[in-house]
Scaffold this active site. Structure first.
Site, PDB file in Angstrom:
ATOM      1  N   ASP A   3      -0.605  26.704  10.897  1.00 54.56           N
ATOM      2  CA  ASP A   3       0.377  25.668  10.586  1.00 54.56           C
ATOM      3  C   ASP A   3       1.768  26.223  10.882  1.00 54.56           C
ATOM      4  OD1 ASP A   3      -1.793  24.268   9.690  1.00 54.56           O
ATOM      5  OD2 ASP A   3      -1.310  24.465   7.556  1.00 54.56           O
ATOM      6  N   ASP A  55      -8.754  12.777   5.975  1.00 57.46           N
ATOM      7  CA  ASP A  55      -8.655  13.520   4.725  1.00 57.46           C
ATOM      8  C   ASP A  55      -9.099  12.606   3.595  1.00 57.46           C
ATOM      9  OD1 ASP A  55      -7.528  15.547   6.250  1.00 57.46           O
ATOM     10  OD2 ASP A  55      -5.488  14.879   5.853  1.00 57.46           O
TER      11      ASP A  55
END
Length: 242
Positions: A7, A129
């Site tokens: 990330d 998600d």
């Protein structure tokens, strides 16, 4: 397939806990060097998330990421802040083999359908998600605060019918926790459609977790914090999947 993940925020490698920016942890690694290390270790694909772009689409880090990935000899997929056709085009031109579409895939299905038809289904990973509810797995958007009107399996069917085979699924309760992956989630997905390639993300903390996911028939295992914190190496992870 083992898929190391990084990330990126403020042009630095970071990790968040359950997607919350206030929990950010910075790592003292240079992005290009870390990606090369993963590639040289045998990873078949890499996963990148532009957290800056996800938070503010006007601040995409695509040039920084493009420079860091220029010398890679393995494909990479990238997500974060992809909101329009131009974003998809920019990332593919920058060298990404696939773009990862999350909230837009839930909220703007027809728009994402148009992108898939234009660029080709092989260039897309649909990221869903989810939270576990009394009625099943419920996709969430907007920083995991808003529940989708569509169920998980309904969304999988929609995109699978368009030719997409790569689905990245995360049990929100497991993200960044190192408490083990959501085996039940992946069992349900593979049972529902054994032809798709499910990428497991969130909670992987041991080589035993990786072995169990492999036995389930998972298409890819995304590893972030466990690799950054040195719980095990890419080589060790690959060894238990052979």
């Amino acid at each position: 397939m083992i898929i190391p993940a990084l990330d990126v925020l403020q042009n630095q490698i970071v990790r968040l806990y359950q997607g919350k920016y206030e929990t950010v942890q910075f790592y003292p690694f240079e992005l290009g060097a870390r990606l090369k290390e993963y590639a040289d270790s045998g990873a078949g694909k890499l996963h990148l998330v532009d957290l800056e772009g996800a938070r503010d689409p006007s601040k995409k880090q695509w040039q920084h990421i493009q420079a860091a990935t220029k010398a890679l000899n393995v494909p990479y997929q990238v997500g974060g802040g992809i909101r329009c056709e131009q974003d998809v085009s920019d990332w593919l031109k920058a060298g990404a083999s696939q773009v990862v579409i999350g909230s837009m895939a839930v909220e703007k299905r027809e728009q994402v359908k148009a992108w898939i038809e234009q660029f080709g289904a092989e260039h897309f990973v649909i990221a869903l998600d989810v939270n576990k509810t009394a009625t099943g797995w419920a996709p969430a958007t907007h920083g995991w605060l808003t529940e989708s009107e569509f169920g998980l399996l309904e969304l999988v069917d929609f995109y699978a019918n368009l030719g997409v085979i790569d689905f990245l699924c995360t049990d929100i309760s497991k993200d960044g926790t190192m408490t083990g992956p959501s085996f039940a989630l992946y069992e349900d997905l593979i049972k529902h459609n054994p032809t798709i390639k499910v990428q497991a993300s969130g909670g992987v903390s041991s080589l035993d977790d990786i072995k169990k996911l492999k036995e389930l028939g998972i298409g890819g295992i995304i590893l972030g914090k466990s690799l950054l914190d040195g719980a095990f190496s890419v080589e060790q992870a690959l060894a238990v999947t052979r």
